[in-house]
Design a protein around this motif. Structure first.
Motif, PDB file in Angstrom:
ATOM      1  N   ALA A   1      -0.285  11.256   3.108  1.00  0.00           N
ATOM      2  CA  ALA A   1      -0.908  10.186   3.894  1.00  0.00           C
ATOM      3  C   ALA A   1      -1.560  10.716   5.167  1.00  0.00           C
ATOM      4  O   ALA A   1      -2.333  10.015   5.800  1.00  0.00           O
ATOM      5  CB  ALA A   1       0.147   9.131   4.248  1.00  0.00           C
TER       6      ALA A   1
ATOM      7  N   ARG B   1      -6.905   9.424   2.488  1.00  0.00           N
ATOM      8  CA  ARG B   1      -6.980   8.069   3.058  1.00  0.00           C
ATOM      9  C   ARG B   1      -8.331   7.437   2.755  1.00  0.00           C
ATOM     10  O   ARG B   1      -8.416   6.266   2.394  1.00  0.00           O
ATOM     11  CB  ARG B   1      -6.707   8.083   4.566  1.00  0.00           C
ATOM     12  CG  ARG B   1      -5.335   8.622   4.935  1.00  0.00           C
ATOM     13  CD  ARG B   1      -4.907   8.126   6.293  1.00  0.00           C
ATOM     14  NE  ARG B   1      -4.473   6.745   6.221  1.00  0.00           N
ATOM     15  CZ  ARG B   1      -3.222   6.354   5.972  1.00  0.00           C
ATOM     16  NH1 ARG B   1      -2.266   7.231   5.797  1.00  0.00           N
ATOM     17  NH2 ARG B   1      -2.936   5.075   5.910  1.00  0.00           N
TER      18      ARG B   1
ATOM     19  N   ALA C   1       4.823  11.264   0.079  1.00  0.00           N
ATOM     20  CA  ALA C   1       3.828  10.248   0.447  1.00  0.00           C
ATOM     21  C   ALA C   1       3.428  10.410   1.907  1.00  0.00           C
ATOM     22  O   ALA C   1       2.240  10.375   2.252  1.00  0.00           O
ATOM     23  CB  ALA C   1       4.399   8.851   0.199  1.00  0.00           C
TER      24      ALA C   1
ATOM     25  N   ARG D   1       0.728   0.587   6.817  1.00  0.00           N
ATOM     26  CA  ARG D   1       0.739   1.157   8.175  1.00  0.00           C
ATOM     27  C   ARG D   1      -0.571   0.887   8.903  1.00  0.00           C
ATOM     28  O   ARG D   1      -0.599   0.821  10.121  1.00  0.00           O
ATOM     29  CB  ARG D   1       0.948   2.680   8.125  1.00  0.00           C
ATOM     30  CG  ARG D   1       2.185   3.134   7.400  1.00  0.00           C
ATOM     31  CD  ARG D   1       3.435   2.740   8.149  1.00  0.00           C
ATOM     32  NE  ARG D   1       4.629   3.373   7.601  1.00  0.00           N
ATOM     33  CZ  ARG D   1       5.207   3.035   6.459  1.00  0.00           C
ATOM     34  NH1 ARG D   1       4.719   2.076   5.730  1.00  0.00           N
ATOM     35  NH2 ARG D   1       6.310   3.664   6.059  1.00  0.00           N
TER      36      ARG D   1
ATOM     37  N   SER E   1       0.815  -1.225   0.000  1.00  0.00           N
ATOM     38  CA  SER E   1       0.000   0.000   0.000  1.00  0.00           C
ATOM     39  C   SER E   1       0.846   1.271   0.000  1.00  0.00           C
ATOM     40  O   SER E   1       0.390   2.309  -0.486  1.00  0.00           O
ATOM     41  CB  SER E   1      -0.976   0.005   1.172  1.00  0.00           C
ATOM     42  OG  SER E   1      -0.271  -0.028   2.395  1.00  0.00           O
TER      43      SER E   1
ATOM     44  N   ARG F   1      17.461   0.138   4.388  1.00  0.00           N
ATOM     45  CA  ARG F   1      17.037   1.130   3.401  1.00  0.00           C
ATOM     46  C   ARG F   1      18.222   1.520   2.516  1.00  0.00           C
ATOM     47  O   ARG F   1      18.099   1.624   1.297  1.00  0.00           O
ATOM     48  CB  ARG F   1      16.467   2.331   4.138  1.00  0.00           C
ATOM     49  CG  ARG F   1      15.576   3.226   3.367  1.00  0.00           C
ATOM     50  CD  ARG F   1      14.374   2.545   2.741  1.00  0.00           C
ATOM     51  NE  ARG F   1      13.130   3.145   3.181  1.00  0.00           N
ATOM     52  CZ  ARG F   1      11.938   2.658   2.942  1.00  0.00           C
ATOM     53  NH1 ARG F   1      11.795   1.536   2.268  1.00  0.00           N
ATOM     54  NH2 ARG F   1      10.866   3.260   3.356  1.00  0.00           N
TER      55      ARG F   1
ATOM     56  N   MET G   1      -3.113  -1.459   7.603  1.00  0.00           N
ATOM     57  CA  MET G   1      -3.824  -2.565   6.959  1.00  0.00           C
ATOM     58  C   MET G   1      -4.689  -3.313   7.980  1.00  0.00           C
ATOM     59  O   MET G   1      -5.841  -3.636   7.728  1.00  0.00           O
ATOM     60  CB  MET G   1      -2.834  -3.542   6.282  1.00  0.00           C
ATOM     61  CG  MET G   1      -2.011  -2.930   5.175  1.00  0.00           C
ATOM     62  SD  MET G   1      -2.984  -2.392   3.747  1.00  0.00           S
ATOM     63  CE  MET G   1      -3.107  -0.672   4.050  1.00  0.00           C
TER      64      MET G   1
ATOM     65  N   TYR H   1       0.577   5.495  -1.957  1.00  0.00           N
ATOM     66  CA  TYR H   1       0.873   6.835  -1.448  1.00  0.00           C
ATOM     67  C   TYR H   1       2.057   7.459  -2.188  1.00  0.00           C
ATOM     68  O   TYR H   1       2.075   8.646  -2.481  1.00  0.00           O
ATOM     69  CB  TYR H   1       1.131   6.781   0.065  1.00  0.00           C
ATOM     70  CG  TYR H   1      -0.128   6.445   0.843  1.00  0.00           C
ATOM     71  CD1 TYR H   1      -1.005   7.454   1.238  1.00  0.00           C
ATOM     72  CD2 TYR H   1      -0.463   5.132   1.130  1.00  0.00           C
ATOM     73  CE1 TYR H   1      -2.170   7.152   1.917  1.00  0.00           C
ATOM     74  CE2 TYR H   1      -1.633   4.822   1.812  1.00  0.00           C
ATOM     75  CZ  TYR H   1      -2.484   5.839   2.200  1.00  0.00           C
ATOM     76  OH  TYR H   1      -3.642   5.532   2.860  1.00  0.00           O
ATOM     77  N   ARG H   2       3.054   6.632  -2.473  1.00  0.00           N
ATOM     78  CA  ARG H   2       4.216   7.142  -3.221  1.00  0.00           C
ATOM     79  C   ARG H   2       3.816   7.565  -4.644  1.00  0.00           C
ATOM     80  O   ARG H   2       4.259   8.588  -5.158  1.00  0.00           O
ATOM     81  CB  ARG H   2       5.313   6.070  -3.287  1.00  0.00           C
ATOM     82  CG  ARG H   2       6.048   5.902  -1.984  1.00  0.00           C
ATOM     83  CD  ARG H   2       6.967   4.694  -2.045  1.00  0.00           C
ATOM     84  NE  ARG H   2       7.634   4.475  -0.784  1.00  0.00           N
ATOM     85  CZ  ARG H   2       8.882   4.863  -0.513  1.00  0.00           C
ATOM     86  NH1 ARG H   2       9.599   5.459  -1.439  1.00  0.00           N
ATOM     87  NH2 ARG H   2       9.398   4.621   0.665  1.00  0.00           N
TER      88      ARG H   2
HETATM   89  O1   DC Z   1       5.976   1.875   3.182  1.00  0.00           O
HETATM   90  P1   DC Z   1       6.456   3.089   2.415  1.00  0.00           P
HETATM   91  O2   DC Z   1       7.749   3.661   2.954  1.00  0.00           O
HETATM   92  O3   DC Z   1       6.528   2.845   0.935  1.00  0.00           O
HETATM   93  O4   DC Z   1       5.333   4.219   2.655  1.00  0.00           O
HETATM   94  C1   DC Z   1       5.485   5.517   2.165  1.00  0.00           C
HETATM   95  C2   DC Z   1       4.677   6.483   3.029  1.00  0.00           C
HETATM   96  O5   DC Z   1       3.278   6.208   2.888  1.00  0.00           O
HETATM   97  C3   DC Z   1       4.994   6.422   4.535  1.00  0.00           C
HETATM   98  O6   DC Z   1       5.330   7.693   5.036  1.00  0.00           O
HETATM   99  C4   DC Z   1       3.718   6.044   5.194  1.00  0.00           C
HETATM  100  C5   DC Z   1       2.650   6.151   4.159  1.00  0.00           C
HETATM  101  N1   DC Z   1       1.747   5.000   4.213  1.00  0.00           N
HETATM  102  C6   DC Z   1       0.606   5.134   4.959  1.00  0.00           C
HETATM  103  O7   DC Z   1       0.376   6.165   5.578  1.00  0.00           O
HETATM  104  N2   DC Z   1      -0.283   4.112   5.014  1.00  0.00           N
HETATM  105  C7   DC Z   1      -0.041   2.963   4.376  1.00  0.00           C
HETATM  106  N3   DC Z   1      -0.935   1.976   4.449  1.00  0.00           N
HETATM  107  C8   DC Z   1       1.162   2.797   3.638  1.00  0.00           C
HETATM  108  C9   DC Z   1       2.052   3.848   3.577  1.00  0.00           C
END
Ligand code: DC
Length: 224
Positions: free
Chosen positions: A104, A110, A100, A131, A38, A158, A133, A42-43
Motif C-alpha cells: 500500500a 495505489r 498489504a 484509509r 478497500s 482484532r 477513501m 490490498y490484502r
Molecule cells: O483495513 P485493513 O486492515 O484490511 O487494511 C490492510 C492494509 O491495507 C493496511 O495496512 C492499510 C492498507 N490500506 C490502505 O493503504 N488504503 C486503503 N484504502 C485500505 C487499506
C-alpha cells in the motif's frame, strides 16, 4: 455537472481495528447501498504476490495483477469483492495485513487501484471504507467519517475477530503490530492515513457498532 449524476458515497476511513468494516457493512445494509472494503483489495494483492513469490517492490508485476481484477457482489451481501478472492480467513491473518501495508506504500499500486475503486461507485450509492477513501479516492463524497478508537480497544477487537475466525494471537503482540502498521500507514508519502478536510472524527471507544451506525445514519439523514 457529471459529478451530480454519480451515485452518492459515504466514506469511512480510520486506522485498523477501529470498527470500519462492521460499521460500514451495517450502514450499507441499512441504506441498501453497495459496500467497498478497500483494505481487502490490498490484502488480496498481498496474498497473490506472496503466492506467486513476487518481490514486494516489483511494481510492474503487481500492476499486472491489478489489471486482471474483476469485481462482483459477494453472495448474500452488499460487499463488492474480487472474483476469485479466497475466504476471508486467508486474507484476515496478520501476515496478509503486513504484506498489504507494505504494498500500500507503493505509488504505482495505489494509482492502479484507483479505477478499480471508482468502478465500485454503483447505484443507488456506495459506503467505502479504508484509509484514503475521503482524501484521495472519493474526495467528493457527501459524508466523510474518520473512525478512531484507542489502540487497546482496537487490539482487543482484532483479537475477538481473529478468534471468531478460529485464528489466535496474543493481545500484546497485536497491540504492537497495530501500532507499527498505524505508524507505517501514517508516515507513507503517498495517501497517508489522515482525516479528510471536513471529515467527522468519530471516536468509537466504548461505543457499540450499532450505536456508531445509528450516529452516522442520522448524520446522513440530516444532511441529505
Ligand atoms: O483495513 P485493513 O486492515 O484490511 O487494511 C490492510 C492494509 O491495507 C493496511 O495496512 C492499510 C492498507 N490500506 C490502505 O493503504 N488504503 C486503503 N484504502 C485500505 C487499506
Amino acid at each position: 455537472m457529471i459529478q451530480e449524476s454519480l451515485p452518492p458515497v459515504i466514506t469511512i476511513d480510520g486506522p485498523g481495528g477501529a470498527g470500519k468494516g462492521t460499521v460500514s457493512s451495517r450502514l450499507a445494509e441499512r441504506l441498501s447501498w453497495n459496500w467497498l472494503e478497500s483494505g481487502r483489495l490490498y490484502r488480496w494483492l498481498g496474498w497473490r504476490a506472496a503466492r506467486e513469490h513476487l518481490d514486494a517492490g516489483d511494481e510492474e508485476a503487481l500492476c499486472g495483477l491489478i489489471a486482471g481484477i474483476q469485481l462482483r457482489c459477494a453472495a448474500g451481501s452488499r460487499r463488492l469483492e474480487i472474483v476469485g478472492s479466497p475466504a476471508f480467513e486467508v486474507l484476515a491473518d496478520e501476515a496478509a495485513a503486513d504484506w498489504a501495508s507494505r504494498l500500500a506504500a507503493l505509488p504505482a499500486v495505489r494509482s492502479a487501484l484507483l479505477p478499480v475503486q471508482h468502478a465500485c461507485r454503483l447505484p443507488p450509492g456506495l459506503v467505502a471504507d479504508g484509509r484514503d477513501m475521503g482524501t484521495v479516492v472519493f474526495p467528493d463524497a457527501r459524508l466523510k467519517v474518520f473512525l478512531t478508537a484507542s489502540v487497546e480497544a482496537r487490539a482487543l477487537r482484532r483479537l475477538k475477530q481473529l478468534n471468531a475466525l478460529g485464528l489466535y494471537g496474543s493481545l500484546n503482540h497485536l497491540t504492537q503490530e497495530i501500532e507499527e502498521r498505524d505508524e507505517r500507514d501514517r508516515r507513507r508519502s503517498v495517501s497517508p492515513l489522515r482525516s479528510a478536510p471536513g471529515a467527522w472524527i468519530l471516536d468509537s471507544t466504548g461505543l457499540t457498532a450499532d450505536a456508531v451506525v445509528q450516529r452516522i445514519w442520522e448524520a446522513w439523514q440530516a444532511g441529505s
